[in-house]
Write a protein that holds these residues in place. Structure first.
Motif, PDB file in Angstrom:
ATOM      1  N   THR A  13       0.311   5.702 -12.060  1.00  0.00           N
ATOM      2  CA  THR A  13       0.854   5.639 -10.767  1.00  0.00           C
ATOM      3  C   THR A  13      -0.044   5.750  -9.935  1.00  0.00           C
ATOM      4  O   THR A  13      -1.420   5.811  -9.777  1.00  0.00           O
ATOM      5  CB  THR A  13       1.502   7.265 -10.699  1.00  0.00           C
ATOM      6  OG1 THR A  13       0.637   8.218 -10.733  1.00  0.00           O
ATOM      7  CG2 THR A  13       2.504   7.530 -11.925  1.00  0.00           C
ATOM      8  N   LEU A  14       0.446   5.689  -8.441  1.00  0.00           N
ATOM      9  CA  LEU A  14      -0.519   5.435  -7.258  1.00  0.00           C
ATOM     10  C   LEU A  14      -1.292   6.843  -7.150  1.00  0.00           C
ATOM     11  O   LEU A  14      -2.511   6.708  -6.954  1.00  0.00           O
ATOM     12  CB  LEU A  14       0.262   5.164  -6.042  1.00  0.00           C
ATOM     13  CG  LEU A  14      -0.531   5.159  -4.998  1.00  0.00           C
ATOM     14  CD1 LEU A  14      -1.595   3.796  -4.931  1.00  0.00           C
ATOM     15  CD2 LEU A  14       0.250   4.673  -3.762  1.00  0.00           C
ATOM     16  N   GLU A  33       0.472  -3.856  -2.828  1.00  0.00           N
ATOM     17  CA  GLU A  33       1.832  -3.478  -2.247  1.00  0.00           C
ATOM     18  C   GLU A  33       2.684  -3.010  -3.220  1.00  0.00           C
ATOM     19  O   GLU A  33       3.464  -2.154  -2.977  1.00  0.00           O
ATOM     20  CB  GLU A  33       2.315  -4.744  -1.686  1.00  0.00           C
ATOM     21  CG  GLU A  33       3.632  -4.718  -1.010  1.00  0.00           C
ATOM     22  CD  GLU A  33       4.081  -5.861  -0.429  1.00  0.00           C
ATOM     23  OE1 GLU A  33       4.133  -5.695   0.821  1.00  0.00           O
ATOM     24  OE2 GLU A  33       4.312  -6.783  -0.895  1.00  0.00           O
ATOM     25  N   GLN A  34       2.803  -3.509  -4.431  1.00  0.00           N
ATOM     26  CA  GLN A  34       3.904  -3.060  -5.575  1.00  0.00           C
ATOM     27  C   GLN A  34       3.469  -1.380  -5.945  1.00  0.00           C
ATOM     28  O   GLN A  34       4.295  -0.752  -6.300  1.00  0.00           O
ATOM     29  CB  GLN A  34       3.587  -3.904  -6.937  1.00  0.00           C
ATOM     30  CG  GLN A  34       4.593  -3.299  -7.826  1.00  0.00           C
ATOM     31  CD  GLN A  34       4.714  -4.343  -8.914  1.00  0.00           C
ATOM     32  OE1 GLN A  34       4.233  -5.636  -8.953  1.00  0.00           O
ATOM     33  NE2 GLN A  34       4.763  -3.853 -10.084  1.00  0.00           N
ATOM     34  N   ASP A  35       2.279  -1.190  -5.957  1.00  0.00           N
ATOM     35  CA  ASP A  35       1.857   0.248  -6.056  1.00  0.00           C
ATOM     36  C   ASP A  35       2.739   1.191  -4.993  1.00  0.00           C
ATOM     37  O   ASP A  35       2.857   2.457  -5.382  1.00  0.00           O
ATOM     38  CB  ASP A  35       0.488   0.369  -6.162  1.00  0.00           C
ATOM     39  CG  ASP A  35      -0.258  -0.028  -7.553  1.00  0.00           C
ATOM     40  OD1 ASP A  35       0.570   0.197  -8.462  1.00  0.00           O
ATOM     41  OD2 ASP A  35      -1.265  -0.684  -7.504  1.00  0.00           O
ATOM     42  N   LEU A  36       2.687   0.786  -3.849  1.00  0.00           N
ATOM     43  CA  LEU A  36       3.262   1.663  -2.763  1.00  0.00           C
ATOM     44  C   LEU A  36       4.741   1.522  -2.808  1.00  0.00           C
ATOM     45  O   LEU A  36       5.664   2.723  -2.968  1.00  0.00           O
ATOM     46  CB  LEU A  36       2.760   1.201  -1.367  1.00  0.00           C
ATOM     47  CG  LEU A  36       3.321   1.851  -0.216  1.00  0.00           C
ATOM     48  CD1 LEU A  36       2.822   3.283  -0.280  1.00  0.00           C
ATOM     49  CD2 LEU A  36       3.088   1.202   0.919  1.00  0.00           C
ATOM     50  N   LEU A  41       5.593   8.713  -3.005  1.00  0.00           N
ATOM     51  CA  LEU A  41       4.762   9.237  -1.762  1.00  0.00           C
ATOM     52  C   LEU A  41       5.090   8.142  -0.822  1.00  0.00           C
ATOM     53  O   LEU A  41       5.339   7.039  -0.737  1.00  0.00           O
ATOM     54  CB  LEU A  41       3.382   8.747  -2.174  1.00  0.00           C
ATOM     55  CG  LEU A  41       2.433   9.880  -3.349  1.00  0.00           C
ATOM     56  CD1 LEU A  41       1.247   9.150  -3.662  1.00  0.00           C
ATOM     57  CD2 LEU A  41       2.878  11.231  -3.088  1.00  0.00           C
ATOM     58  N   SER A  42       5.371   8.787   0.537  1.00  0.00           N
ATOM     59  CA  SER A  42       5.724   8.233   1.824  1.00  0.00           C
ATOM     60  C   SER A  42       4.260   7.635   2.177  1.00  0.00           C
ATOM     61  O   SER A  42       3.240   8.104   1.787  1.00  0.00           O
ATOM     62  CB  SER A  42       6.161   9.104   2.730  1.00  0.00           C
ATOM     63  OG  SER A  42       5.175  10.068   3.114  1.00  0.00           O
ATOM     64  N   PRO A  43       4.305   6.700   3.060  1.00  0.00           N
ATOM     65  CA  PRO A  43       2.982   6.030   3.605  1.00  0.00           C
ATOM     66  C   PRO A  43       1.984   7.199   4.206  1.00  0.00           C
ATOM     67  O   PRO A  43       0.862   7.271   4.087  1.00  0.00           O
ATOM     68  CB  PRO A  43       3.519   5.158   4.724  1.00  0.00           C
ATOM     69  CG  PRO A  43       4.727   4.591   4.167  1.00  0.00           C
ATOM     70  CD  PRO A  43       5.363   5.899   3.582  1.00  0.00           C
ATOM     71  N   GLU A  44       2.755   8.315   4.831  1.00  0.00           N
ATOM     72  CA  GLU A  44       1.947   9.294   5.359  1.00  0.00           C
ATOM     73  C   GLU A  44       1.544  10.221   4.289  1.00  0.00           C
ATOM     74  O   GLU A  44       0.194  10.624   4.611  1.00  0.00           O
ATOM     75  CB  GLU A  44       2.915  10.179   6.145  1.00  0.00           C
ATOM     76  CG  GLU A  44       3.452   9.522   7.598  1.00  0.00           C
ATOM     77  CD  GLU A  44       4.458   8.489   7.299  1.00  0.00           C
ATOM     78  OE1 GLU A  44       4.761   7.691   8.327  1.00  0.00           O
ATOM     79  OE2 GLU A  44       5.140   8.739   6.136  1.00  0.00           O
ATOM     80  N   ASP A  45       2.110  10.294   3.161  1.00  0.00           N
ATOM     81  CA  ASP A  45       1.528  11.028   2.018  1.00  0.00           C
ATOM     82  C   ASP A  45       0.226  10.304   1.601  1.00  0.00           C
ATOM     83  O   ASP A  45      -0.614  11.021   1.272  1.00  0.00           O
ATOM     84  CB  ASP A  45       2.639  11.236   0.870  1.00  0.00           C
ATOM     85  CG  ASP A  45       3.669  12.080   1.244  1.00  0.00           C
ATOM     86  OD1 ASP A  45       3.630  12.850   2.233  1.00  0.00           O
ATOM     87  OD2 ASP A  45       4.849  12.080   0.702  1.00  0.00           O
ATOM     88  N   VAL A  46       0.357   9.025   1.484  1.00  0.00           N
ATOM     89  CA  VAL A  46      -0.695   8.269   0.732  1.00  0.00           C
ATOM     90  C   VAL A  46      -1.798   8.439   1.772  1.00  0.00           C
ATOM     91  O   VAL A  46      -2.958   8.615   1.244  1.00  0.00           O
ATOM     92  CB  VAL A  46      -0.286   6.939   0.567  1.00  0.00           C
ATOM     93  CG1 VAL A  46      -1.443   5.785   0.191  1.00  0.00           C
ATOM     94  CG2 VAL A  46       0.743   6.693  -0.453  1.00  0.00           C
TER      95      VAL A  46
END
Length: 627
Positions: A13-14, A33-36, A41-46
């Motif tokens: 996983t990411l 991109e596909q991993d996101l 996870l939200s962009p903010e989580d990442v």
């Protein structure tokens, strides 16, 4: 050098990928991109996770099929791009990879492409994003990195630069020297990948067969030297598409990836030193990118010992005795035995799990400075092998190879002796000390998921050079074989891709190796040794009569010599003026022995005879009911 890796290189996983990258020591990642998209996870989580792990988010990728399109499609592409720019703002990222168009390009016009890239650059500037434009090797109209760079220069916008990807450049055999003339502020990103030289379409080659630096055949040090001399100082990031890596343990793959960049950094620094004419460090040309180097050690000078571990060692002891090895005593504090033949030393380790059959467990290599060699290996992410020692015992420096074989770095001696042998008690008389016998090579079978990792490990940590790999026919298919060796052939290590064992097969039982490996000993009179071994009751690998008929047809050997080969189950090969005689023993557990004699500078391994050996061993396993 700032190090990076694309998340597409790894399994999991990411979150797992990011954690593995941080543990391995990377500075940043390329977010595929596909991993996101597939992550909860939200962009903010990442963004927060990356900050917690100390990872930079260096590149968002890929944005495909933008340029060379009609106006209506361009407007749609700009809409897609703006959505990604807003996403990148949430991630806290400022660079996006835009690939040259493959699928939707319709108009081959550099003026139009430049105009379209300019519109993209202006839009990116409004969002604080930099666009790194990359020429894909299979791009419809733009497949050359110099072409992509010319477009960037035509646009001349601060938010548009180029991405240099070693695979797209070297797979097409483009000259890399022009990179040095690029303005460094226009090189936004650098990606590196190695690959074996294959004859296939470049897209399939790229998607399935990239490997980490040092595991393929590209001259990446030359590529990187040009990049550094251009004045680039940004991330150097791995982008490797490989089916095996994406099925392997994420933590191991991340460490292997990091090892490859450490190795590449060192090789690039050496290349730059050569380009600078070998000038003293104080007078060398300075570059914005600082390249670190490792402790430099000479090649290993030979095998010090080979160690076989087993629970029941009786069969192994009998086999060694029949070969002519002498029992040289037991260790005074450990449950191990030493057997010697000339300067060939085999350790039998009895400290194995219950019912563990004999298997190669460790190799000792002679080096000029074990401490320096160990420090180098550890900086290349090799795990340390602890070894308990008592007073007046040799302090071996040990690290683990990717297949878990323990590698011990021993102090070399001019006469080939080993100081540690005094730790063993009284044994048998080893016979005349003038007897010539050394470990010629060791054949190790590598699990499929760690084969490329092993090549890099032995290249970077032990300075062994890979020869071109070969494929040997066997009853179970082609066996990939990779020779690793020193320049003077004092050490020859043969890595074979281990066969995949069906689940539930007897060879795949827990605690047992599911493949065969062997130790080869070189002597100066193979026929005499074979006769003596036969008298001692040695079970030779039986060679079919058909082999000798073919041998006679190929080489027209003297009848008496051919009869001797047939009588003793010996094999023969010829290479120019050189000749090679060898024989194999039966297998004990997963280990067998080979004895060889090299005449007249023969440098090979009797590759033409390998299919015979594989077939006979296969029949033997089948007769024992082993898969």
């Amino acid at each position: 050098m700032r190090t990076g890796v694309a998340t597409v290189c790894l399994s999991g996983t990411l979150r797992e990928k990011m954690q593995a990258c941080a543990i391995a020591g990377f500075d940043g990642i390329e977010l595929f991109e596909q991993d996101l998209i597939t992550s909860p996870l939200s962009p903010e989580d990442v963004r927060a996770l990356a900050a917690d792990l100390g990872l930079g988010l260096d590149l968002y990728q890929p944005f495909r099929d933008f340029d060379s399109v009609p106006e209506d499609l361009l407007r749609e592409n700009l809409r897609r791009a703006e959505a990604k720019f807003r996403l990148m703002s949430r991630l806290g990222m400022d660079t996006i990879l835009v690939c040259s168009n493959v699928a939707t390009a319709q108009i081959d016009d550099d003026g139009l492409r430049a105009e379209q890239l300019a519109r993209l650059a202006r839009l990116a500037g409004e969002h604080g994003v930099k666009v790194a434009y990359e020429a894909l090797a299979w791009g419809k109209y733009v497949n050359d990195y110099e072409h992509a760079h010319r477009l960037v220069e035509m646009v001349d916008h601060p938010n548009l630069g180029t991405c240099l990807d070693s695979f797209h450049i070297l797979s097409r055999d483009w000259d890399t020297a022009p990179i040095e003339a690029f303005r460094p502020e226009k090189i936004f990103f650098v990606q590196v990948a190695d690959a074996p030289r294959l004859s296939m379409d470049v897209l399939s080659w790229s998607r399935h067969h990239r490997v980490f630096p040092g595991e393929g055949q590209f001259d990446l040090a030359k590529f990187m030297a040009h990049v550094v001399r251009a004045g680039y100082s940004g991330p150097v990031s791995l982008e490797v598409f490989n089916d095996v890596f994406r099925q392997s343990d994420v933590d191991r793959t991340a460490v292997d990836a990091m090892r490859s960049l450490i190795w590449l950094e060192e090789q690039s620094a050496r290349r730059l030193t050569v380009q600078d004419g070998g000038a003293p460090a104080a007078h060398r040309r300075r570059h914005p990118m600082e390249l670190a180097t490792l402790p430099r050690v000479p090649e290993t000078t030979g095998f010090d010992f080979a160690e076989v571990k087993a629970d029941d060692t009786a069969g192994l002891e009998t086999l060694l005795g029949q070969l002519g090895f002498a029992f040289a005593g037991r260790h005074r504090t450990k449950d191990v035995q030493l057997w010697t033949l000339g300067q060939a030393r085999v350790i039998i380790n009895e400290q194995a799990p219950s019912q563990a059959e004999p298997a190669i467990a460790a190799l000792g290599f002679d080096v000029d400075s074990p401490v320096l060699a160990s420090a180098r290996a550890q900086q290349l992410k090799a795990p340390v092998v602890p070894r308990t020692v008592q007073a007046d015992e040799e302090m071996f420096q040990g690290v683990a190879a990717p297949d878990s074989t323990e590698i011990f770095l021993c102090q070399a001696s001019p006469d080939g002796t080993a100081a540690w042998t005094h730790e063993f008690g009284e044994g048998q008389d080893a016979g005349p000390t003038s007897l010539y016998a050394v470990i010629d090579h060791v054949n190790l079978a590598q699990p499929w998921q760690h084969f490329d990792e092993a090549v890099l490990f032995y290249t970077s940590a032990l300075a062994l050079e890979p020869a071109p790999f070969a494929e040997v026919p066997s009853p179970t298919g082609l066996v990939r074989s990779q020779v690793m060796q020193t320049s003077d052939r004092a050490v020859r290590l043969v890595l074979n891709l281990a066969p995949i064992v069906q689940q539930g097969a007897p060879d795949g039982a827990p605690g047992r190796k599911s493949y065969q490996e062997h130790i080869a000993v070189a002597v100066d009179d193979l026929v005499a040794m074979a006769r003596a071994a036969k008298e001692r009751g040695l079970e030779f690998l039986p060679i079919p009569a058909n082999y000798y008929e073919d041998l006679d047809a190929r080489f027209s050997l003297e009848p008496d010599f051919l009869a001797t080969l047939r009588e003793l189950d010996l094999l023969y090969d010829r290479d120019g003026e050189g000749e090679f005689l060898h024989f194999y023993t039966a297998t004990v557990g997963s280990v067998f022995f080979e004895v060889v004699e090299r005449r007249g500078g023969y440098d090979g391994y009797g590759a033409a005879n390998a299919p015979v050996r594989h077939a006979v061993q296969y029949d033997a396993r089948q007769s024992r009911g082993v898969a």
